[in-house]
Design a protein around this motif. Structure first.
Motif, mmCIF file in Angstrom:
data_model
loop_
_atom_site.group_PDB
_atom_site.id
_atom_site.type_symbol
_atom_site.label_atom_id
_atom_site.label_comp_id
_atom_site.label_asym_id
_atom_site.label_seq_id
_atom_site.Cartn_x
_atom_site.Cartn_y
_atom_site.Cartn_z
ATOM 1 N N VAL A 124 58.760 26.655 66.891
ATOM 2 C CA VAL A 124 59.335 25.327 66.672
ATOM 3 C C VAL A 124 60.859 25.395 66.702
ATOM 4 C CG1 VAL A 124 59.583 23.437 65.012
ATOM 5 C CG2 VAL A 124 57.347 24.502 65.366
ATOM 6 N N PHE A 125 61.426 26.389 66.030
ATOM 7 C CA PHE A 125 62.885 26.470 65.989
ATOM 8 C C PHE A 125 63.481 26.617 67.386
ATOM 9 C CE2 PHE A 125 66.844 28.812 66.063
ATOM 10 C CZ PHE A 125 67.645 27.930 65.348
ATOM 11 N N SER A 130 54.566 22.724 59.833
ATOM 12 C CA SER A 130 54.698 23.517 61.059
ATOM 13 C C SER A 130 54.854 25.008 60.815
ATOM 14 C CB SER A 130 55.880 23.003 61.890
ATOM 15 O OG SER A 130 55.610 21.729 62.421
ATOM 16 N N GLN A 131 54.992 25.438 59.573
ATOM 17 C CA GLN A 131 55.037 26.870 59.283
ATOM 18 C C GLN A 131 53.715 27.370 58.699
ATOM 19 O OE1 GLN A 131 57.844 27.955 56.218
ATOM 20 N NE2 GLN A 131 56.956 26.565 54.717
ATOM 21 N N GLN A 132 52.700 26.506 58.652
ATOM 22 C CA GLN A 132 51.458 26.873 57.980
ATOM 23 C C GLN A 132 50.252 26.854 58.914
ATOM 24 O OE1 GLN A 132 52.013 28.065 55.236
ATOM 25 N NE2 GLN A 132 53.482 26.897 54.011
ATOM 26 N N GLY A 148 62.139 17.836 61.364
ATOM 27 C CA GLY A 148 62.327 18.958 62.282
ATOM 28 C C GLY A 148 61.122 19.848 62.390
ATOM 29 N N GLY A 149 59.904 19.267 62.237
ATOM 30 C CA GLY A 149 58.690 20.009 62.553
ATOM 31 C C GLY A 149 58.449 19.979 64.052
ATOM 32 N N ILE A 150 57.233 20.320 64.471
ATOM 33 C CA ILE A 150 56.975 20.429 65.906
ATOM 34 C C ILE A 150 57.181 19.100 66.615
ATOM 35 C CG2 ILE A 150 54.476 20.123 65.601
ATOM 36 C CD1 ILE A 150 56.306 22.243 68.283
ATOM 37 N N ASN A 151 56.742 17.980 66.022
ATOM 38 C CA ASN A 151 56.902 16.687 66.699
ATOM 39 C C ASN A 151 58.368 16.300 66.855
ATOM 40 O OD1 ASN A 151 54.148 16.282 67.029
ATOM 41 N ND2 ASN A 151 53.925 15.136 65.117
ATOM 42 N N GLY A 152 59.153 16.479 65.804
ATOM 43 C CA GLY A 152 60.570 16.170 65.883
ATOM 44 C C GLY A 152 61.312 17.107 66.807
ATOM 45 N N ALA A 153 60.923 18.390 66.796
ATOM 46 C CA ALA A 153 61.612 19.390 67.612
ATOM 47 C C ALA A 153 61.436 19.106 69.100
ATOM 48 C CB ALA A 153 61.101 20.784 67.275
#
Length: 534
Positions: A171-172, A54-56, A23-28
């Motif tokens: 991302v979320f 994706s949070q860093q 669920g990082g940017i690619n998955g989102a």
């Protein structure tokens, strides 16, 4: 918590067109693009959404100006177009910002030559941003007196873009969009491995909160695990053309160093780019680039010393920054793509953040390598095209899956906000008006917040000083944002833990109430879990 519990039940009960793991940017963006087109999509992540790489990030959406030095003009052009697309699609969230760059005497290129490069960069971006400017030493002193121009030969200013809120929140919002289109997503659910039977993938999964194991069936499997793509592929028996190597980057967050809303850019002592980035009431400084073998990284004493020495040498501060000035730290491993058959001696400093997608058509398996936030919309579209070629049919093939609501929706929201005097309720410590902030964070769902405030004006009160989060926002997070642990809210749905010191967060009276809103009877346990772990 009901949303997560219900989604986990559904994961085990139904068969999906696509299961996205990660669920990082690619998955989102993959989940959002597929779900909007009508595919039946599931998504799981062993951590929270955007809970790792994706949070860093540096919160920048930039066209990759540094790749011009390695003559990757095609990549630069593509990234500039991707940046422009993000700015057009998210005008309230992805905003143009100026990069104010200072060049020391003896640098490998003279300032005028570099300035000419920024003009080419601007041209390659279709002139979408403001024109670059050449900066004399006197001009630098005049506009940014904090910059130490001793030994400076000049500089230049150009534009790229940045995220007004934090990267994890961005991302979320793709995850939340995917769920609105019918995606069944759950955080803290691990994949224990997948096997392909005659017709579909069978993925063994485990709920990280309860330990319960179950299976998820899907026609297509997408591995979007960021730095852990190779690890998961081993569990599912997949061989690919690419693999990852890792570069560690860190940022230190301190109190605001300059009131100007621009990025100060330097070249560190070793020649690498070094940024001073505005972050609301704080400043984010860094970064390093260190090759590492393991994606799980941490900030070391040497990392802090490197950043502090470089920033103190390049700015004129009343007092040098020390470790005591650090409010928070960010540290992440950037996954860089190399050919599987390539040598381990690859010059990793020359590698770009471009993405690659490997497809096993026989097994209906997709692996997403590399990538960066700037290029995320392209990743979503590419994955959607690939899945369609693997046999998944879309009821709504031309559906638009990204972007802010239509201008007339925003106009109506602002009209209602003015009529109820929303901006007059803005706390004096806030960095922007309430109407702008709520729209940027929630889009059309901000109307629900207006309703809450109309019914009870205390819902517009800040719960945590300097955190810029209202009571009604926390209630909405409890309903819609799958906040499973306190860190999910403090670090990823918001950026509270990045701009408020941990000791101040712990003592904030409103945090106890926030826990009760988010977790109900589990409030004390979630509080203790967060502070004991930290």
């Amino acid at each position: 918590m009901k949303l997560r519990t219900n989604n986990i039940k559904k994961l085990a009960q139904e068969e999906y067109d696509v299961l996205v793991i990660g669920g990082g940017i690619n998955g989102a963006v993959s989940a959002a693009a597929l779900a909007a087109r009508g595919a039946k999509v599931a998504l799981i992540d062993k951590r929270d959404f955007a809970g790792f790489t994706s949070q860093q990030s540096s919160n920048l959406a930039w066209g990759g100006i540094k790749y011009m030095e390695t003559y990757e003009f095609g990549l630069v052009r593509k990234l500039c177009m991707s940046r422009n697309k993000l700015m057009r699609s998210y005008p309230s969230t992805v905003k143009e910002i100026r990069f104010f760059t200072t060049i020391k005497k003896g640098f490998r290129y003279p300032p005028l030559f570099l300035f000419m490069g920024t003009l080419l960069y601007w041209f390659m971006g279709n002139g979408f941003t403001r024109l670059p400017r050449y900066l004399s030493t006197n001009k630098i002193n005049e506009e940014e007196s904090i910059v130490n121009t001793d030994g400076c030969s000049g500089g230049f200013e150009y534009s790229d873009a940045y995220l007004y809120d934090n990267d994890a929140r961005f991302v979320f919002n793709f995850i939340r969009s995917a769920m609105s289109y019918g995606c069944i997503a759950a955080n803290y659910v691990s994949s224990l491995g997948s096997q392909r039977d005659k017709h579909s993938w069978v993925t063994r999964a485990q709920d990280g909160e309860t330990g319960e194991e179950f299976t998820i069936r899907s026609k297509v499997l997408i591995n979007a695990c960021g730095p852990f793509v190779d690890e998961l592929n081993q569990l599912s028996g997949q061989k690919t053309d690419h693999r990852h190597i890792f570069s560690k980057g860190i940022h230190l967050i301190v109190d605001r160093l300059t009131p100007n809303q621009r990025v100060l850019t330097f070249f560190a002592d070793d020649g690498r780019l070094f940024f001073v980035i505005p972050m609301g009431p704080k400043t984010c400084i860094g970064t390093t680039d260190t090759k590492v073998d393991d994606p799980v990284t941490e900030v070391t004493a040497e990392d802090r010393q490197f950043v502090l020495e470089n920033i103190n040498a390049r700015l004129k501060l009343e007092e040098p920054l020390t470790e005591g000035d650090i409010v928070a730290e960010r540290c992440g491993a950037r996954p860089l793509v190399v050919e599987e058959a390539g040598s381990d001696e690859t010059d990793w400093l020359q590698l770009s953040r471009k993405h690659s997608i490997d497809v096993n058509r026989l097994d209906q398996h997709v692996s997403i390598y590399g990538g960066k936030l700037t290029d995320c919309l392209n990743v979503g579209d590419e994955v959607s095209d690939i899945v369609e070629k693997l046999g998944v049919r879309y009821p709504y093939p031309n559906a638009r899956w990204y972007g802010e609501p239509a201008p007339q929706v925003k106009k109506e929201f602002m009209h209602q906000a003015r009529l109820m005097g929303l901006d007059e309720m803005t706390d004096a410590s806030s960095s922007e008006m309430l109407s702008q902030r709520l729209w940027r964070r929630y889009g059309a769902h901000a109307f629900d917040l207006l309703e809450s405030i109309r019914a009870n004006p205390t819902e517009a009160e800040l719960l945590i000083e300097n955190a810029e989060y209202l009571r009604c926002e926390i209630s909405q997070a409890a309903r819609r944002e799958m906040v499973t642990k306190l860190e999910d809210f403090l670090r990823r749905r918001s950026k509270i833990s990045l701009v408020v010191k941990r000791s101040d967060i712990k003592e904030a009276p409103g945090l106890k109430e926030a826990c009760e809103i988010l977790f109900g009877d589990e409030a004390d346990a979630k509080w203790n879990e967060y502070f004991d772990h930290r």
